[in-house]
Motif scaffolding. Sequence first.
Motif, PDB file in Angstrom:
ATOM      1  N   THR A   5      95.055 -41.392 -20.238  1.00 51.10           N
ATOM      2  CA  THR A   5      96.069 -42.143 -19.498  1.00 51.10           C
ATOM      3  C   THR A   5      97.047 -42.792 -20.478  1.00 51.10           C
ATOM      4  OG1 THR A   5      94.541 -42.612 -17.684  1.00 51.10           O
ATOM      5  CG2 THR A   5      96.495 -44.020 -17.877  1.00 51.10           C
ATOM      6  N   TYR A   6      98.301 -42.366 -20.408  1.00 51.15           N
ATOM      7  CA  TYR A   6      99.356 -42.937 -21.248  1.00 51.15           C
ATOM      8  C   TYR A   6     100.356 -43.673 -20.357  1.00 51.15           C
ATOM      9  CZ  TYR A   6      97.803 -40.166 -25.266  1.00 51.15           C
ATOM     10  OH  TYR A   6      97.078 -39.627 -26.292  1.00 51.15           O
ATOM     11  N   THR A   7     100.787 -44.841 -20.804  1.00 54.83           N
ATOM     12  CA  THR A   7     101.770 -45.613 -20.045  1.00 54.83           C
ATOM     13  C   THR A   7     102.841 -46.165 -20.979  1.00 54.83           C
ATOM     14  OG1 THR A   7     100.362 -47.578 -20.241  1.00 54.83           O
ATOM     15  CG2 THR A   7     100.223 -46.324 -18.190  1.00 54.83           C
ATOM     16  N   CYS A   8     104.043 -46.309 -20.440  1.00 55.24           N
ATOM     17  CA  CYS A   8     105.145 -46.949 -21.155  1.00 55.24           C
ATOM     18  C   CYS A   8     105.417 -48.279 -20.460  1.00 55.24           C
ATOM     19  CB  CYS A   8     106.408 -46.079 -21.131  1.00 55.24           C
ATOM     20  SG  CYS A   8     107.883 -46.896 -21.820  1.00 55.24           S
ATOM     21  N   THR A   9     105.377 -49.370 -21.225  1.00 57.96           N
ATOM     22  CA  THR A   9     105.603 -50.707 -20.671  1.00 57.96           C
ATOM     23  C   THR A   9     106.908 -51.273 -21.214  1.00 57.96           C
ATOM     24  OG1 THR A   9     103.227 -51.130 -20.488  1.00 57.96           O
ATOM     25  CG2 THR A   9     104.690 -53.048 -20.456  1.00 57.96           C
ATOM     26  N   VAL A  10     107.740 -51.790 -20.309  1.00 54.99           N
ATOM     27  CA  VAL A  10     109.037 -52.345 -20.680  1.00 54.99           C
ATOM     28  C   VAL A  10     109.096 -53.809 -20.270  1.00 54.99           C
ATOM     29  CG1 VAL A  10     111.529 -52.214 -20.344  1.00 54.99           C
ATOM     30  CG2 VAL A  10     110.164 -50.104 -20.459  1.00 54.99           C
ATOM     31  N   GLN A  11     109.461 -54.657 -21.234  1.00 51.89           N
ATOM     32  CA  GLN A  11     109.596 -56.092 -20.990  1.00 51.89           C
ATOM     33  C   GLN A  11     111.049 -56.505 -21.244  1.00 51.89           C
ATOM     34  OE1 GLN A  11     106.358 -56.771 -23.971  1.00 51.89           O
ATOM     35  NE2 GLN A  11     105.656 -58.280 -22.488  1.00 51.89           N
ATOM     36  N   HIS A  12     111.588 -57.295 -20.318  1.00 53.64           N
ATOM     37  CA  HIS A  12     112.983 -57.751 -20.462  1.00 53.64           C
ATOM     38  C   HIS A  12     113.161 -59.047 -19.683  1.00 53.64           C
ATOM     39  CE1 HIS A  12     117.393 -57.796 -19.712  1.00 53.64           C
ATOM     40  NE2 HIS A  12     117.423 -57.334 -20.943  1.00 53.64           N
ATOM     41  N   LYS A  13     114.101 -59.885 -20.146  1.00 57.54           N
ATOM     42  CA  LYS A  13     114.333 -61.166 -19.505  1.00 57.54           C
ATOM     43  C   LYS A  13     114.782 -61.028 -18.053  1.00 57.54           C
ATOM     44  CE  LYS A  13     116.451 -64.493 -21.305  1.00 57.54           C
ATOM     45  NZ  LYS A  13     117.511 -65.342 -21.908  1.00 57.54           N
ATOM     46  N   GLY A  14     115.425 -59.905 -17.721  1.00 57.30           N
ATOM     47  CA  GLY A  14     115.913 -59.708 -16.367  1.00 57.30           C
ATOM     48  C   GLY A  14     114.838 -59.280 -15.381  1.00 57.30           C
ATOM     49  N   LEU A  15     113.628 -59.034 -15.861  1.00 54.10           N
ATOM     50  CA  LEU A  15     112.541 -58.568 -14.996  1.00 54.10           C
ATOM     51  C   LEU A  15     111.619 -59.713 -14.588  1.00 54.10           C
ATOM     52  CD1 LEU A  15     111.539 -55.351 -16.993  1.00 54.10           C
ATOM     53  CD2 LEU A  15     112.728 -55.403 -14.773  1.00 54.10           C
ATOM     54  N   LYS A  16     111.219 -59.743 -13.328  1.00 54.77           N
ATOM     55  CA  LYS A  16     110.243 -60.731 -12.882  1.00 54.77           C
ATOM     56  C   LYS A  16     108.853 -60.356 -13.375  1.00 54.77           C
ATOM     57  CE  LYS A  16     112.793 -62.138  -8.747  1.00 54.77           C
ATOM     58  NZ  LYS A  16     112.773 -62.262  -7.262  1.00 54.77           N
ATOM     59  N   GLU A  17     108.619 -59.051 -13.509  1.00 54.43           N
ATOM     60  CA  GLU A  17     107.367 -58.575 -14.081  1.00 54.43           C
ATOM     61  C   GLU A  17     107.636 -57.300 -14.862  1.00 54.43           C
ATOM     62  OE1 GLU A  17     105.584 -56.061 -10.314  1.00 54.43           O
ATOM     63  OE2 GLU A  17     105.036 -58.175 -10.506  1.00 54.43           O
ATOM     64  N   ASP A  18     106.753 -56.988 -15.798  1.00 52.28           N
ATOM     65  CA  ASP A  18     106.954 -55.821 -16.654  1.00 52.28           C
ATOM     66  C   ASP A  18     107.011 -54.537 -15.833  1.00 52.28           C
ATOM     67  OD1 ASP A  18     106.700 -57.701 -18.604  1.00 52.28           O
ATOM     68  OD2 ASP A  18     104.722 -57.035 -19.294  1.00 52.28           O
ATOM     69  N   ILE A  19     107.796 -53.585 -16.313  1.00 51.62           N
ATOM     70  CA  ILE A  19     107.818 -52.246 -15.717  1.00 51.62           C
ATOM     71  C   ILE A  19     106.802 -51.376 -16.469  1.00 51.62           C
ATOM     72  CG2 ILE A  19     109.170 -50.145 -15.395  1.00 51.62           C
ATOM     73  CD1 ILE A  19     111.631 -51.834 -15.006  1.00 51.62           C
ATOM     74  N   VAL A  20     105.913 -50.763 -15.741  1.00 47.94           N
ATOM     75  CA  VAL A  20     104.891 -49.902 -16.341  1.00 47.94           C
ATOM     76  C   VAL A  20     105.020 -48.509 -15.730  1.00 47.94           C
ATOM     77  CG1 VAL A  20     102.441 -49.519 -16.748  1.00 47.94           C
ATOM     78  CG2 VAL A  20     103.342 -51.857 -16.675  1.00 47.94           C
ATOM     79  N   LYS A  21     105.323 -47.526 -16.573  1.00 46.46           N
ATOM     80  CA  LYS A  21     105.463 -46.147 -16.129  1.00 46.46           C
ATOM     81  C   LYS A  21     104.288 -45.321 -16.657  1.00 46.46           C
ATOM     82  CE  LYS A  21     109.578 -45.988 -14.037  1.00 46.46           C
ATOM     83  NZ  LYS A  21     109.821 -45.402 -12.704  1.00 46.46           N
ATOM     84  N   LYS A  22     103.533 -44.723 -15.738  1.00 42.86           N
ATOM     85  CA  LYS A  22     102.416 -43.867 -16.125  1.00 42.86           C
ATOM     86  C   LYS A  22     102.920 -42.456 -16.359  1.00 42.86           C
ATOM     87  CE  LYS A  22      97.904 -42.183 -14.595  1.00 42.86           C
ATOM     88  NZ  LYS A  22      96.893 -42.188 -13.505  1.00 42.86           N
ATOM     89  N   VAL A  23     102.473 -41.852 -17.451  1.00 41.32           N
ATOM     90  CA  VAL A  23     102.899 -40.504 -17.801  1.00 41.32           C
ATOM     91  C   VAL A  23     102.071 -39.474 -17.027  1.00 41.32           C
ATOM     92  CG1 VAL A  23     103.214 -38.832 -19.670  1.00 41.32           C
ATOM     93  CG2 VAL A  23     103.560 -41.274 -20.113  1.00 41.32           C
ATOM     94  N   TYR A  24     102.709 -38.868 -16.051  1.00 44.95           N
ATOM     95  CA  TYR A  24     102.114 -37.739 -15.343  1.00 44.95           C
ATOM     96  C   TYR A  24     103.250 -36.881 -14.807  1.00 44.95           C
ATOM     97  CZ  TYR A  24     102.884 -40.542 -11.104  1.00 44.95           C
ATOM     98  OH  TYR A  24     103.424 -41.296 -10.104  1.00 44.95           O
ATOM     99  N   GLU A  25     102.960 -35.650 -14.459  1.00 42.90           N
ATOM    100  CA  GLU A  25     103.985 -34.656 -14.180  1.00 42.90           C
ATOM    101  C   GLU A  25     104.976 -35.088 -13.103  1.00 42.90           C
ATOM    102  OE1 GLU A  25     102.539 -30.753 -13.499  1.00 42.90           O
ATOM    103  OE2 GLU A  25     101.301 -30.691 -15.308  1.00 42.90           O
TER     104      GLU A  25
END
Length: 358
Positions: free
Chosen positions: A273-293
Amino acid sequence: MKMGNLYLFGLLWTVNLASARTHSYHYFYTATAGIPGFPEFVVVGMVDGEQISYYDSISKKVIPRQEWVKGAVDADFWRRNAQILLGSQQSFKANIEIVKQRFNQTGGVHTLQQMVGCEWDSENGTTDGFWQYGYDGEDFISFDMKNMRWNAPSPQGGITKNKWDSNRDENEQKKSYLTQICIDWVKKYVGYGRSTLERKVPPEVSLLQKDPSSPVTCHASGFFPSGIVMSWQKNGKDLHEDVELGETLPNEDGTFQKMSRLRVKPEDWKRDTYTCTVQHKGLKEDIVKKVYEEEIRTNQEKSPPVAIIIGVVVAVLLVAVIAIAGFMVWRKKGKPGFVPANTSDDRSDCSTDSLVKA
């Protein structure tokens, strides 16, 4: 860090999320030789990573790039700056020839840059200043404000160092500018542009792949301010190997984009399981994208293929390059530099220091 290839001004540095209260005021001068159809001299002014003014040797005009900046200066401000920069243009043209001679160069493509400016922390009041030059992607000479002397990593720059070190009065003026005048200007500009400079726009995040066998790219775009954190996880644990983090680039609309590439084979991210997590001041919570087709957008998709997405990105970047001069910038220990300004509206915010010969 040293200057690399052709970069946009937004590649100068990446602001950490914790440094939101640090404001900056920068000017970037770039002289070029041997590039047909490209301006021989370009100057860009920036506040907090936002372009506020632009000048080039073709138009010979200083153009405001933000509406709010017009309120911070008088009506004749732009004409005065253009006159000063016209003189700087001639000086840079002469200086790039001088430096070429020192390196025993004749033809070819060459760049000479000046970066001058300051930073101010609005929370604790601390300040910093920078004044440095680069030539052909390498550090040429930089000002040590604390010790009031110049540092040159090469013998060619040493000639200029010896000349400028002997002018104590001039170096005093530089220190005064960096510690007082420049700081006054950044406070003034931030006051007028606060609503724009302190806005928070969250990123849109996508997973991209050129083809099914290619590495996966996590792409965040449309965010402001520029500070963003992108990280990869494998089975819930932070992953540092097999990760390539790109630079923060400007979009044409004043927002930013950034990419991070996961260099693992499809069979790996299909097994674990691979995920990309993005943190930014404009986000209320982190964006987490799971790598799948199903989550990844590839060239095999009918709408919209990655090739088109990349093409649009490239097109936007090319427009940005033309609009802000396509600077070849070196990043000195993560700190940018800038150009002199005066606080009163009846004077220029451009430096005449460029008239000093190398």
